[in-house]
Design a protein around this motif. Structure first.
Motif, PDB file in Angstrom:
ATOM      1  N   GLY A  78      -3.720  -0.965   6.063  1.00  0.00           N
ATOM      2  CA  GLY A  78      -3.739  -2.188   5.268  1.00  0.00           C
ATOM      3  C   GLY A  78      -4.971  -3.034   5.536  1.00  0.00           C
ATOM      4  N   LEU A 115      -7.889  -1.505   3.737  1.00  0.00           N
ATOM      5  CA  LEU A 115      -7.866  -1.713   2.292  1.00  0.00           C
ATOM      6  C   LEU A 115      -8.687  -2.929   1.890  1.00  0.00           C
ATOM      7  N   ILE A 142      -7.393   0.630  -9.101  1.00  0.00           N
ATOM      8  CA  ILE A 142      -6.245   1.522  -8.908  1.00  0.00           C
ATOM      9  C   ILE A 142      -6.672   2.786  -8.173  1.00  0.00           C
ATOM     10  N   PRO A 164      -7.187   2.357  -3.806  1.00  0.00           N
ATOM     11  CA  PRO A 164      -6.080   2.643  -2.877  1.00  0.00           C
ATOM     12  C   PRO A 164      -5.599   4.085  -2.947  1.00  0.00           C
ATOM     13  N   ALA A 205      -0.724   1.901 -11.187  1.00  0.00           N
ATOM     14  CA  ALA A 205      -0.775   0.831 -10.180  1.00  0.00           C
ATOM     15  C   ALA A 205       0.499   0.833  -9.343  1.00  0.00           C
ATOM     16  N   ALA A 206       1.639   1.063  -9.988  1.00  0.00           N
ATOM     17  CA  ALA A 206       2.908   1.135  -9.252  1.00  0.00           C
ATOM     18  C   ALA A 206       2.919   2.337  -8.318  1.00  0.00           C
ATOM     19  N   ALA A 248       0.279   3.821  -7.045  1.00  0.00           N
ATOM     20  CA  ALA A 248      -0.685   3.563  -5.968  1.00  0.00           C
ATOM     21  C   ALA A 248      -0.088   2.637  -4.915  1.00  0.00           C
ATOM     22  N   ALA A 249       0.637   1.594  -5.366  1.00  0.00           N
ATOM     23  CA  ALA A 249       1.259   0.670  -4.421  1.00  0.00           C
ATOM     24  C   ALA A 249       2.343   1.365  -3.601  1.00  0.00           C
ATOM     25  N   LEU A 250       3.151   2.201  -4.255  1.00  0.00           N
ATOM     26  CA  LEU A 250       4.209   2.928  -3.548  1.00  0.00           C
ATOM     27  C   LEU A 250       3.628   3.898  -2.528  1.00  0.00           C
ATOM     28  N   PHE A 301       0.650   3.908  -1.172  1.00  0.00           N
ATOM     29  CA  PHE A 301      -0.078   3.226  -0.104  1.00  0.00           C
ATOM     30  C   PHE A 301       0.887   2.626   0.910  1.00  0.00           C
ATOM     31  N   ALA A 302       1.973   2.035   0.432  1.00  0.00           N
ATOM     32  CA  ALA A 302       2.947   1.446   1.342  1.00  0.00           C
ATOM     33  C   ALA A 302       3.564   2.515   2.250  1.00  0.00           C
TER      34      ALA A 302
END
Length: 362
Positions: free
Chosen positions: A96, A99, A278, A281, A339-340, A342-344, A346-347
């Motif tokens: 994080g 990033l 996008i 990440p 984007a969703a 990528a966020a999932l 990455f988390a």
């Protein structure tokens, strides 16, 4: 911060190297294509390199997101391979924290891509259109010495034995139909001339003969001349021409239009810098590797993710331009979906988990 400076330096160097490689390949392929078109008479050979530069500028905004994605991917893959990410994590600097410099660096690159996509690429496309029109001569464009050549309108056939170093034509034969009568022109030399006052262009023939009449009849007219000028008709160019393609229209005009095709083109140009936020990440996610997986293990997933994103954008662009999608939806559903994801991803990667739950992998 030292880590940030190291990331900026290495990401910039790697991306520049990848970009140079891709641009070299693109230039070679485009040069071969343009040379073949010049040889077939589409335009004169002396403007090939100018057209090559404009073609590159026109498509640069589509090339840069891919090279930036690969540059970030290779940078982070090396950090993983050399255990630098592991050392940073032991020091309290997790994924994080990495990033943050990645997104700052992406912002700078996205500004460059936006300038190209919104201004430079449409300008290059318009100049490309203009130069091709203005340099398409009815007679002298793309002359191949020693062969019979047809004019673009198909109304004349001409032959040139050779072309001198200065562009002079030698031993010229022209057969054309004018006012319903056939005619043949023969000249020892010739050249192309432009009138500075009117801007009209002429093919000037020197020391030759003109034969005019109908085959099978004896009433041929033979005219000897020292200088004979054939006017070369060219289509006038104006930026308001109805046959301009969407990629040649200035961005401000696209934004003011309510036409679905114009809106699709505007969103397509916007997608090029927007996609970087996008892809960045995703590059950090798919760069993860270890000694058991090998150095090139992350490339398959990264390439699959990139081309899925790019292809879905192309599909959404086509649907929107044809009116098969509501205008408010546009290309945004593709950006939202990735984007969703990528966020999932990455988390889960930042938490030390696999990209997909293990039950889904079984």
């Amino acid at each position: 911060m030292i880590v940030h400076r190291a990331f900026y330096r290495e990401a910039t160097q790697t991306t520049l190297l990848v970009t140079l490689t891709f641009l070299t390949l693109y230039l070679v392929v485009s040069l071969v294509k343009l040379l073949s078109e010049a040889a077939s008479g589409e335009f004169p050979a002396h403007i090939v390199f100018l057209l090559l530069a404009l073609e590159l500028l026109k498509n640069l905004a589509m090339i840069l997101p891919l090279t930036v994605f690969i540059g970030l991917l290779l940078t982070m893959a090396r950090w993983y391979r050399d255990s630098e990410v592991t050392v940073l994590a032991a020091c309290g600097i997790g994924l994080g924290r990495i990033l943050r410099p990645a997104m700052v660096w992406t912002c700078a690159v996205a500004a460059l891509v936006a300038a190209v996509a919104f201004y430079l690429a449409p300008m290059a496309a318009l100049l490309l259109h203009k130069i091709k029109l203005e340099n398409t001569s009815a007679y002298t464009a793309g002359i191949i010495p020693g062969r019979f050549n047809h004019t673009r309108n198909g109304r004349a056939i001409f032959y040139v034995e050779r072309v001198g170093a200065s562009g002079r034509l030698h031993n010229i034969f022209v057969s054309r139909t004018q006012f319903g009568k056939g005619g043949v022109l023969i000249a020892k030399r010739g050249y192309e001339f432009k009138d500075r006052r009117s801007g009209a262009r002429f093919l000037v023939l020197l020391n030759g003969r003109r034969y005019q009449g109908l085959p099978g009849r004896a009433n041929y007219r033979i005219l000897r001349y020292r200088t004979y000028a054939l006017r070369i008709k060219r289509r006038p160019f104006t930026p308001l021409m109805a046959d301009l393609t969407r990629d040649e229209i200035p961005t401000l005009r696209l934004m003011r239009s309510s036409d679905p095709r114009a809106i699709a083109e505007w969103q397509w140009r916007l997608a090029q810098p927007l996609s970087l936020f996008i892809l960045a990440p995703l590059a950090l996610v798919f760069a993860y590797t270890d000694s058991r997986r090998g150095a090139f293990a992350p490339l398959f997933g990264a390439v699959l993710a990139y081309f899925s994103y790019a292809n879905l954008l192309s599909v959404a662009h086509a649907l929107l331009a044809r009116g098969h999608e509501p205008l408010w939806l546009g290309l945004w559903w593709v950006h939202g979906l990735f984007a969703a994801l990528a966020a999932l991803f990455f988390a889960r990667r930042a938490a030390g988990k696999t990209l997909l739950p293990r039950r889904a992998l079984r």
